[in-house]
Motif scaffolding. Structure first.
Motif, mmCIF file in Angstrom:
data_model
loop_
_atom_site.group_PDB
_atom_site.id
_atom_site.type_symbol
_atom_site.label_atom_id
_atom_site.label_comp_id
_atom_site.label_asym_id
_atom_site.label_seq_id
_atom_site.Cartn_x
_atom_site.Cartn_y
_atom_site.Cartn_z
ATOM 1 N N VAL A 1 32.857 39.888 41.705
ATOM 2 C CA VAL A 1 31.858 38.892 42.086
ATOM 3 C C VAL A 1 32.616 37.825 42.860
ATOM 4 C CG1 VAL A 1 30.199 37.152 41.308
ATOM 5 C CG2 VAL A 1 30.414 39.310 40.058
ATOM 6 N N GLY A 2 32.211 37.606 44.098
ATOM 7 C CA GLY A 2 32.865 36.609 44.933
ATOM 8 C C GLY A 2 31.907 35.497 45.305
ATOM 9 N N LEU A 3 32.363 34.263 45.153
ATOM 10 C CA LEU A 3 31.575 33.079 45.506
ATOM 11 C C LEU A 3 32.389 32.255 46.491
ATOM 12 C CD1 LEU A 3 30.551 32.101 41.870
ATOM 13 C CD2 LEU A 3 29.166 33.360 43.514
ATOM 14 N N LEU B 1 36.003 31.511 44.825
ATOM 15 C CA LEU B 1 36.390 32.050 43.521
ATOM 16 C C LEU B 1 36.003 33.519 43.499
ATOM 17 C CD1 LEU B 1 35.058 29.259 41.132
ATOM 18 C CD2 LEU B 1 37.452 29.792 41.590
ATOM 19 N N ILE B 2 36.917 34.344 43.021
ATOM 20 C CA ILE B 2 36.654 35.767 42.875
ATOM 21 C C ILE B 2 36.873 36.119 41.412
ATOM 22 C CG2 ILE B 2 37.361 38.103 43.520
ATOM 23 C CD1 ILE B 2 38.320 36.862 46.206
ATOM 24 N N ILE C 1 40.375 35.817 37.362
ATOM 25 C CA ILE C 1 39.869 34.859 38.345
ATOM 26 C C ILE C 1 40.937 34.656 39.415
ATOM 27 C CG2 ILE C 1 38.968 32.530 38.740
ATOM 28 C CD1 ILE C 1 38.471 32.378 35.674
ATOM 29 N N LEU C 2 40.530 34.730 40.672
ATOM 30 C CA LEU C 2 41.414 34.462 41.806
ATOM 31 C C LEU C 2 40.745 33.401 42.676
ATOM 32 C CD1 LEU C 2 40.974 37.844 41.501
ATOM 33 C CD2 LEU C 2 43.052 37.718 42.815
ATOM 34 N N ASN C 3 41.553 32.642 43.426
ATOM 35 C CA ASN C 3 40.957 31.673 44.345
ATOM 36 C C ASN C 3 41.782 31.548 45.619
ATOM 37 O OD1 ASN C 3 43.109 30.091 43.519
ATOM 38 N ND2 ASN C 3 41.876 28.356 42.890
#
Length: 126
Positions: free
Chosen positions: A14-16, A27-28, A50-52
């Motif tokens: 889910v990517g935002l 945020l991924i 969580i990745l950013n």
């Protein structure tokens, strides 16, 4: 917003992003497509990831998520704030009216409830 299976990497994503290009803040959230194995549990890599945009990566790291058709609020642990170089422990993101809210809600819940129950945040839909 993107929500899809990434079969080559065996994960659901889910990517935002702040904008359409995704080049500014984003945020991924990722979860494996298979249950965590013993090695993942021993290394504490047994939850969502969580990745950013800073290149930060953190497993688990959320204590609370509140989602409505207009916004999402994330409350991060102090460890996640440091690892992801976040400006604050609580981040609020507006949801574009064109985003399919139900798809976003289902996808985010799918990722954030993956793996170790102790790392699953409190999730409320308002």
């Amino acid at each position: 917003m993107t929500a899809e299976e990434n079969l080559p990497d065996s994960c659901f994503i889910v990517g935002l992003a702040e904008d359409q290009s995704g080049e500014s803040g984003h945020l991924i959230f990722q979860a494996a497509l298979t249950p965590p194995d013993e090695q993942s549990r021993q290394l504490e890599l047994d939850s969502y990831c969580i990745l950013n945009e800073t290149g930060g990566v953190h497993y688990g790291g959320l204590t609370r998520v509140s989602i409505s058709s207009r916004e999402i609020r994330f409350r991060f642990t102090p460890e996640a704030v440091g690892e992801l170089e976040l400006p604050a422990a609580e981040i609020e993101l507006d949801i574009d009216p064109e985003v399919d809210f139900e798809r976003l809600r289902v996808a985010l819940c799918k990722v954030l409830t993956y793996g170790n129950p102790a790392k699953v945040p409190e999730i409320s839909v308002v």
